[in-house]
Design an enzyme around this catalytic site. Structure first.
Site, PDB file in Angstrom:
ATOM      1  N   TYR A  98      35.713 -10.345 -16.028  1.00 21.34           N
ATOM      2  CA  TYR A  98      34.685  -9.309 -15.933  1.00 21.34           C
ATOM      3  C   TYR A  98      33.717  -9.549 -14.782  1.00 21.34           C
ATOM      4  O   TYR A  98      33.274  -8.609 -14.118  1.00 21.34           O
ATOM      5  CB  TYR A  98      33.885  -9.248 -17.235  1.00 21.34           C
ATOM      6  N   GLU A 135     -11.456   0.394 -24.789  1.00 19.66           N
ATOM      7  CA  GLU A 135     -10.185   0.314 -24.070  1.00 19.66           C
ATOM      8  C   GLU A 135      -9.187  -0.387 -24.990  1.00 19.66           C
ATOM      9  O   GLU A 135      -8.872  -1.566 -24.842  1.00 19.66           O
ATOM     10  CB  GLU A 135     -10.393  -0.424 -22.751  1.00 19.66           C
ATOM     11  N   HIS A 140     -17.293  -7.723 -12.712  1.00 19.01           N
ATOM     12  CA  HIS A 140     -15.861  -7.454 -12.880  1.00 19.01           C
ATOM     13  C   HIS A 140     -14.997  -8.351 -11.998  1.00 19.01           C
ATOM     14  O   HIS A 140     -13.777  -8.418 -12.203  1.00 19.01           O
ATOM     15  CB  HIS A 140     -15.571  -5.987 -12.598  1.00 19.01           C
ATOM     16  N   ASN A 144     -11.223   1.264 -10.012  1.00 19.99           N
ATOM     17  CA  ASN A 144     -10.538   1.944 -11.107  1.00 19.99           C
ATOM     18  C   ASN A 144      -9.205   2.505 -10.632  1.00 19.99           C
ATOM     19  O   ASN A 144      -8.967   3.711 -10.643  1.00 19.99           O
ATOM     20  CB  ASN A 144     -11.431   3.066 -11.652  1.00 19.99           C
ATOM     21  N   PHE A 198      -5.810   6.333 -14.943  1.00 19.95           N
ATOM     22  CA  PHE A 198      -5.799   4.936 -14.521  1.00 19.95           C
ATOM     23  C   PHE A 198      -4.866   4.068 -15.358  1.00 19.95           C
ATOM     24  O   PHE A 198      -4.672   2.896 -15.070  1.00 19.95           O
ATOM     25  CB  PHE A 198      -7.211   4.349 -14.624  1.00 19.95           C
ATOM     26  N   ARG A 251      35.679  -8.202 -11.835  1.00 25.06           N
ATOM     27  CA  ARG A 251      36.154  -6.826 -11.953  1.00 25.06           C
ATOM     28  C   ARG A 251      35.026  -5.825 -12.179  1.00 25.06           C
ATOM     29  O   ARG A 251      35.088  -4.676 -11.738  1.00 25.06           O
ATOM     30  CB  ARG A 251      37.147  -6.767 -13.125  1.00 25.06           C
ATOM     31  N   TYR A 294     -20.580  10.085 -15.903  1.00 23.76           N
ATOM     32  CA  TYR A 294     -19.995   8.750 -15.991  1.00 23.76           C
ATOM     33  C   TYR A 294     -19.700   8.202 -14.594  1.00 23.76           C
ATOM     34  O   TYR A 294     -19.116   8.870 -13.748  1.00 23.76           O
ATOM     35  CB  TYR A 294     -18.700   8.777 -16.810  1.00 23.76           C
TER      36      TYR A 294
END
Length: 530
Positions: free
Chosen positions: A281, A415, A84, A196, A329, A284, A54
């Site tokens: 508050y 994915e 991409h 990646n 990843f 404090r 791969y």
């Protein structure tokens, strides 16, 4: 400016900031060069074999089932980057892109990506030349890494796409040529190795950690000024009381408040017999809120440290030469803490706005004019500054909605679960900016409130902060154009000019109105905390 040496080990967070924000140069160590060369020999051996691997000899994502012959692998890598680099939207800040490029270079230097040395050198050369690839706001799902942002960077290294130089966007090929840099032709595994990674998420986290740490110190200063100006007590911040709930961040913020308020004539003036049993508050409980934010920051820093020591890629080249696929990843570890920090930032801003609002309400500000106005009714004072704070806090609440609980499947369901950590990081950057503005308004309003307590003097430290502020922003008076004063104070907070350096405070005493100034803090002669 020093040179950051990138080796097989983790980068220091301050080195990431130096390269990203300050333009520090980078250089690969000899150990990194050796590790890169060794890993590349393993990839080249696998590329020459008939076994599909791969990222080396197959397609990507859902297309990983196709074996790619050797003569098409250069095209494979080039096509991967081009397809991409599909981001859109506004241009991402140069400092973010420089951070992610440095972090990708650091992963290459680990010797687990299998790129050639010339690819790593190309990234270092672009950083040193001040050429920043143009990356767009939208495109990363925070899983399989920050694919689109990193692809835009790889595209520029190939001599395609655009880069920013001194704020001017120009074609990458033209800019590389002007600097004598040669575009890289990617070989097996290299395209995937460049994209990646979770470097965008991590880079934005490291920058945010740097900024939020400084802002929490500024928040302690702002709170001390509000407590002082509203005649609050410092006794509730004693170390003895803080030890009853031993959170480290709480102890730190309480110690800061004690130091910031020490020697204040204003605090001393109402230590006995003022009839107030307990402060609100928002006064404090300041160390409890600021302290929780500090502890959240420390947790996020722990995660960032682990990520800086990581080599994020898929597949990875192992020491024995194997190239193995995995899921490192996935951006979940980063996405969670980015969201967590946004929650803390929103709450610190929220309590700041509440302290500011108390200054403006004549029923709660203990003797100050309504809205701290010079001539109430004719003048509106700081009324609308608080509106601006409220709008910012409302936005911060929206930004605190976590991105990491969402997931949109992609790549034909290959994915099918993503982190959306890039989205978490982008909204955190907006949140940090908003917190800066909220704290600036509190400091500006609190300074006016303290000035109106004259002739009583503030503490040496808050007094020094007000004197610095007054070099840029005038004191109380009739209404005037307020926006520039807010912006000036924002700049003072953002640049750290108003950030107290604990342990490095001025030692001058306050101007005394008469007699001795009682010590701030708790003691046997003092009343119980309100």
């Amino acid at each position: 400016m020093h040179t950051v040496i990138v080796g097989p080990g983790p980068l220091a967070p301050e080195d990431v900031v130096a390269v990203a924000r300050d333009g520090a140069r980078v250089a690969l160590s000899e150990e990194a060069r050796s590790a890169i060369k060794t890993a590349r020999t393993h990839v080249e051996a696998l590329a020459a074999s008939d076994e599909p691997v791969y990222g080396v000899s197959t397609g990507f994502g859902a297309l990983a089932t196709r074996h790619i012959p050797a003569e098409q692998r250069t095209q494979l890598q080039r096509s991967l980057i081009r397809s991409h680099a599909a981001g859109t939207g506004p241009q991402v800040e140069d400092e973010v892109v420089r951070a992610l490029m440095l972090l990708r270079l650091s992963t290459m230097a680990s010797g687990h990506t299998g790129v050639r040395l010339e690819v790593a050198e190309a990234y270092a050369a672009m950083l040193n030349a001040g050429l920043t690839p143009v990356v767009r706001e939208y495109g990363s799902l925070g899983c399989s890494g920050d694919l689109a942002p990193l692809s835009h960077c790889a595209l520029a290294v190939m001599g395609e796409g655009e880069v920013s130089e001194d704020g001017v966007v120009r074609p990458a090929a033209e800019a590389l040529a002007d600097h004598g840099l040669t575009p890289v032709v990617l070989a097996e595994k290299e395209g995937l190795a460049l994209i990646n990674g979770t470097d965008g998420m991590l880079g934005m986290l490291v920058l945010a950690l740097h900024d939020v740490r400084a802002l929490l110190d500024a928040a302690d200063l702002a709170a001390a000024m509000s407590i002082e100006g509203q005649l609050g007590t410092d006794q509730v911040f004693s170390a003895e009381l803080m030890a009853l709930r031993p959170h480290p961040g709480q102890a730190t913020s309480a110690a800061h408040l004690r130091t910031l308020l020490a020697g204040s004539e204003i605090v001393a003036s109402h230590r006995h017999g003022d009839g107030v049993v307990q402060d609100a508050y928002s006064l404090r409980c300041t160390p409890q809120v600021h302290g929780a934010a500090r502890d959240t920051l420390d947790h996020a820093a722990l995660v960032a440290g682990r990520e800086l020591a990581s080599a994020i890629d898929n597949p990875s080249v192992l020491a024995d030469g194997r190239v193995s696929s995995h899921g490192n990843f996935h951006g979940a570890p980063l996405a969670y803490v980015l969201d967590f920090l946004a929650i803390a930032v929103a709450d610190v801003a929220g309590i700041s706005e509440r302290r500011t609002d108390r200054f403006l309400d004549v029923s709660r500000n203990r003797g100050l004019p309504p809205f701290l106005a010079d001539d109430p009714g004719v003048d509106s004072g700081a009324m609308i500054a608080q509106y601006t704070q409220a709008a910012l806090v409302a936005e911060l609440k929206r930004l605190a909605v976590p991105a990491s609980v969402d997931s949109i499947p992609s790549s034909a369901m290959q994915e099918d679960h993503v982190s959306l950590g890039w989205s978490a990081a982008r909204k955190l950057r907006r949140a940090v900016d908003a917190l800066t503005r909220v704290l600036a308004i509190e400091i500006m309003v609190a300074a006016r409130g303290i000035d109106l307590r004259a002739p009583l003097a503030p503490s040496p430290i808050t007094g020094a902060a007000i004197r610095t502020l007054r070099e840029h922003v005038p004191g109380p008076g009739p209404d005037r154009f307020l926006a520039p004063e807010i912006d000036s104070t924002v700049t003072l907070v953002r640049t750290g000019t108003l950030r107290p350096r604990f342990g490095q405070f001025p030692t001058e005493s306050p101007v005394r109105i008469g007699g001795e100034v009682p010590e701030s803090g708790t003691g046997p002669e003092q009343e119980a905390p309100r």
